[in-house]
Design a protein around this motif. Structure first.
Motif, short mmCIF file in Angstrom:
data_model
loop_
_atom_site.label_atom_id
_atom_site.label_comp_id
_atom_site.label_asym_id
_atom_site.label_seq_id
_atom_site.Cartn_x
_atom_site.Cartn_y
_atom_site.Cartn_z
N ALA A 142 -9.09 -40.71 -29.17
CA ALA A 142 -9.92 -39.64 -29.74
C ALA A 142 -9.15 -38.90 -30.84
N ASN A 143 -9.88 -38.45 -31.84
CA ASN A 143 -9.29 -37.66 -32.92
C ASN A 143 -9.48 -36.18 -32.61
N LEU A 144 -8.39 -35.52 -32.20
CA LEU A 144 -8.42 -34.11 -31.85
C LEU A 144 -7.66 -33.27 -32.87
N LEU B 259 -14.90 -40.04 -23.88
CA LEU B 259 -14.83 -39.68 -25.30
C LEU B 259 -13.91 -40.63 -26.06
N ASN B 260 -13.85 -41.88 -25.62
CA ASN B 260 -13.01 -42.87 -26.29
C ASN B 260 -13.36 -42.97 -27.77
N ALA B 261 -12.35 -42.84 -28.62
CA ALA B 261 -12.52 -42.99 -30.07
C ALA B 261 -13.52 -42.00 -30.66
N ALA B 262 -13.78 -40.91 -29.95
CA ALA B 262 -14.68 -39.88 -30.49
C ALA B 262 -13.97 -39.08 -31.57
N ALA C 157 -18.62 -41.10 -30.70
CA ALA C 157 -19.53 -40.07 -31.23
C ALA C 157 -18.79 -39.25 -32.28
N ASN C 158 -19.53 -38.76 -33.26
CA ASN C 158 -18.93 -37.92 -34.30
C ASN C 158 -19.24 -36.46 -34.00
#
Length: 223
Positions: free
Chosen positions: A192-194, A169-172, A152-153
């Protein structure tokens, strides 16, 4: 739509519910647009309108219903469900509503475009929002316990105080997301991109952070 001829609002609402139950998507789209227009003319009816649309979304996309239907369970939402979502999450109608009464738990709305949507305090427990567009969405205090948000974006979204316990939230994309005091216990944040996310006071106890990106965060999460 000629609203004056609908002197009996209850009858109008019942007609809309009947239209939403037909098999032709064109008729369902007409009914949703008529409800939208009714709300713009009679904002005191928004609670009834949103209840009707929420029930429609649940009927169409409930995880329980999808198991027993002919709908492909991995299909993305139709245009009528998307339109209903756009209306009920429109920030412009906030002053007429209590969003904490919204229940969209256990629904599959994968691929939904909810950019800028207001989902504050909304119950989305165990719902599927795989690949949903939630850029700049307001999810403050939302219940996303056990929800599927893989890919999800959520760039720039507000998730302050949100419950994401056990969420996937894999790869969110959570770039620049406000996660202050969010409950991320046992959440899966693999890949995930945090980056630049605000994690002040967030609870990441037991979360899977393998290969998640953290550079440029504004604060460190709670241990």
């Amino acid at each position: 739509m000629n609203l004056p001829k609908y002197k009996n609002i209850n009858k109008f609402l019942k007609n809309a519910v009947d239209k939403l139950s037909v098999s032709q998507i064109e008729q369902r789209l007409i009914a949703i647009n008529e409800l939208k227009e009714l709300g713009s003319k009679y904002p005191e009816q928004y609670d009834n309108i949103i209840l009707i649309m929420t029930n429609f979304i649940i009927k169409e996309r409930s995880l329980n219903n999808l198991k027993d239907s002919d709908i492909n369970p991995i299909s993305e939402i139709n245009s009528d469900v998307q339109l209903a979502l756009n209306i009920i999450t429109n920030p412009d109608i906030d002053r007429y509503l209590r969003r904490d009464r919204f229940n969209l738990s256990y629904v599959d709305i994968r691929g939904a475009n909810l950019c800028g949507a207001n989902l504050k305090k909304v119950n989305l427990r165990r719902s599927i929002l795989y690949r949903a567009n939630l850029i700049d969405a307001n999810l403050e205090n939302a219940n996303l316990t056990g929800a599927v948000l893989s890919a999800a974006n959520l760039k720039g979204a507000n998730l302050a105080w949100a419950s994401l316990c056990g969420a996937i939230l894999n790869a969110a994309n959570l770039y620049g997301t406000n996660l202050t005091h969010a409950d991320l216990r046992c959440a899966n944040l693999f890949l995930a991109n945090l980056q630049k996310a605000n994690l002040s006071g967030a609870n990441l106890n037991g979360a899977n952070l393998r290969e998640a990106e953290f550079s440029g965060n504004k604060a460190t999460p709670e241990a």
